[in-house]
Design a protein around this motif. Structure first.
Motif, short mmCIF file in Angstrom:
data_model
loop_
_atom_site.label_atom_id
_atom_site.label_comp_id
_atom_site.label_asym_id
_atom_site.label_seq_id
_atom_site.Cartn_x
_atom_site.Cartn_y
_atom_site.Cartn_z
N GLY A 177 -2.86 0.32 17.52
CA GLY A 177 -1.74 -0.13 18.34
C GLY A 177 -0.82 1.02 18.65
N LYS A 178 0.06 0.84 19.62
CA LYS A 178 1.01 1.89 20.00
C LYS A 178 2.38 1.56 19.44
N CYS A 179 2.93 2.50 18.69
CA CYS A 179 4.25 2.32 18.11
C CYS A 179 5.30 2.59 19.18
N LEU A 180 5.92 1.52 19.68
CA LEU A 180 6.88 1.65 20.78
C LEU A 180 8.25 2.11 20.30
N SER A 181 8.57 1.81 19.03
CA SER A 181 9.82 2.28 18.44
C SER A 181 9.67 2.30 16.93
N VAL A 232 9.67 0.40 1.87
CA VAL A 232 10.31 -0.76 1.26
C VAL A 232 10.01 -1.96 2.15
N ALA A 233 10.42 -3.15 1.74
CA ALA A 233 10.20 -4.35 2.55
C ALA A 233 10.96 -4.23 3.87
N ARG A 234 10.25 -4.38 4.97
CA ARG A 234 10.88 -4.29 6.29
C ARG A 234 10.21 -5.29 7.23
N THR A 235 10.92 -5.62 8.30
CA THR A 235 10.39 -6.51 9.33
C THR A 235 9.81 -5.67 10.46
N VAL A 236 8.59 -6.02 10.86
CA VAL A 236 7.91 -5.32 11.94
C VAL A 236 7.64 -6.30 13.07
N THR A 237 7.82 -5.85 14.31
CA THR A 237 7.52 -6.69 15.48
C THR A 237 6.16 -6.27 16.04
N LEU A 288 8.48 2.62 8.08
CA LEU A 288 9.45 3.50 7.43
C LEU A 288 10.87 3.25 7.92
N THR A 289 11.01 2.50 9.02
CA THR A 289 12.32 2.17 9.55
C THR A 289 12.35 0.68 9.88
N ASP A 290 13.55 0.17 10.18
CA ASP A 290 13.71 -1.27 10.43
C ASP A 290 13.48 -1.66 11.88
N ASP A 291 13.14 -0.70 12.73
CA ASP A 291 13.03 -1.00 14.17
C ASP A 291 11.60 -0.80 14.67
N VAL A 292 10.60 -1.00 13.80
CA VAL A 292 9.22 -0.76 14.21
C VAL A 292 8.72 -1.87 15.13
#
Length: 388
Positions: free
Chosen positions: A346-350, A298-303, A379-383
């Motif tokens: 890239g490396k997924c830190l969270s 779904v729509a999520r914010t990624v850092t 898949l989560t909001d803390d990417v």
């Protein structure tokens, strides 16, 4: 962190066939550019609508010992935007923006090595194999190389004269087996073992050994059938070409008992040509995630952390992370957009990321949390992803 982008000069053009040209590039100050045999170079060209920059990756046909020159070989693709632009407009003296060489389909030559390489390719899949075979022949005097190369006919053979010269230069260490699906000449010869040529006291004939038919499982088995003097499972195999050819080659090697860890394949060339022709999407391998796939797209914010800056990116449910970043004019590194080349790694830190395609990443990289943003969906909001 050094920039992944370079500006190079076109210093020479070599017309390989009626529809393929090798573009030779050098840095303006002729400084060497680090590369490994078998890697690829991404060209960034203003050939899209309104001068929009398009990216395509082409395997290096040059080797490090040819520095400071980097060479890529481009074959015209019917309806292809970038390949047609290059073949119709490229000129000596012009400048090109590129990304530094990348890719894991490589060899690391060693003067002390004494190994046997079997390279299997078709069409433009020859380009990384050409880089590999030249490097091994030049740097490993005790190693042997077989190239099994499929084309429609003699006129379609890229690097035909170079391959002939290399056979003459290394008569006991290099053999080419040409496979033509629609040959124009009547020059097919009887099948002879490539392995026996390396144990003979007489130099191998420089004339190409030819077979008529498709480069499939049966054909490859026929070429490799006499292996009593050189067991097939002891060789190293490198495959590059259309997906169907590589599947057939892998089936042949499985029948010969070749261990999986001695087989390398490069899907990138075939995927790039598919993208260039705007045909079907590259073949996927089912749903693959960098972490447990228990979320929803779904729509999520990624850092994104890249080159000392941090970006907050809203990623829509139908977007990849890369597409969302590019829509915001964030200039992330990328090339194939098919999950194969690793330019966008890239490396997924969270958080958790779903990948549509994982062929570009090893199992070890996935376990370490690496993802490819060109095929990645949060898949989560803390990417949080740190781009290499």
């Amino acid at each position: 962190m050094s920039s992944p982008y370079l500006t190079l000069n076109v210093v020479e053009l070599t017309h390989e066939t009626n529809d393929a040209v090798t573009i030779h590039l050098e840095h303006p100050d002729r400084q060497p550019i680090a590369s490994e045999p078998g890697q690829f170079l991404t060209l960034i060209l203003p050939c899209g609508p309104g001068g929009k920059k398009e990216r395509r990756a082409y395997s290096l046909s040059s080797t490090p010992h040819e520095a400071p020159r980097l060479s890529v070989t481009v074959k015209r693709v019917h309806g292809g935007l970038v390949s047609n632009y290059l073949l119709d407009t490229v000129k000596v003296g012009q400048q090109m923006e590129v990304m530094a060489p990348l890719g894991n389909f490589t060899v690391k030559p060693s003067p002390k090595a004494a190994r046997s390489l079997v390279l299997v390719g078709a069409g433009s899949g020859i380009t990384p194999l050409m880089s590999i075979l030249k490097a091994v022949l030049h740097e490993e005097p005790n190693s042997h190389v077989l190239l099994v190369y499929g084309n429609r006919n003699e006129q379609a053979v890229i690097f035909r004269s170079q391959l002939q010269k290399l056979q003459e230069q290394y008569p006991n260490r290099f053999q080419v087996e040409h496979v033509y699906s629609q040959p124009t000449g009547k020059t097919e010869s009887k099948s002879t073992s490539f392995f026996s040529r390396f144990t003979s006291s007489k130099p191998a004939t420089p004339d190409p050994h030819q077979h008529t038919g498709r480069l499939n499982r049966t054909m490859l088995l026929r070429v490799l059938e006499q292996k009593h003097q050189f067991p097939a499972e002891q060789a190293e195999y490198y495959l590059c070409g259309p997906e169907g050819m590589m599947t057939e080659a892998r089936a042949a090697l499985d029948l010969l008992g070749v261990p999986a860890n001695q087989i390398r394949r490069e899907s990138f060339v075939a995927a790039a040509e598919t993208m260039e022709a705007a045909a079907a999407q590259p073949n996927g391998h089912g749903d693959v995630s960098a972490a447990a796939d228990d979320g929803k797209v779904v729509a999520r914010t990624v850092t994104i952390q890249y080159e000392g800056s941090e970006y907050e990116i809203e990623v829509g449910p139908s977007q990849t992370i890369l597409e969302a970043a590019l829509d915001l004019d964030i200039d992330l590194p990328y090339s194939c957009q098919a999950g194969l080349c690793t330019a966008c790694r890239g490396k997924c830190l969270s958080g958790k990321v779903h990948l549509d395609e994982r062929e570009g990443l090893s199992d070890s990289e996935l376990k370490q949390g690496y993802v490819l943003v060109c095929v990645g969906h949060p898949l989560t909001d803390d990417v949080v992803i740190e781009i290499d």
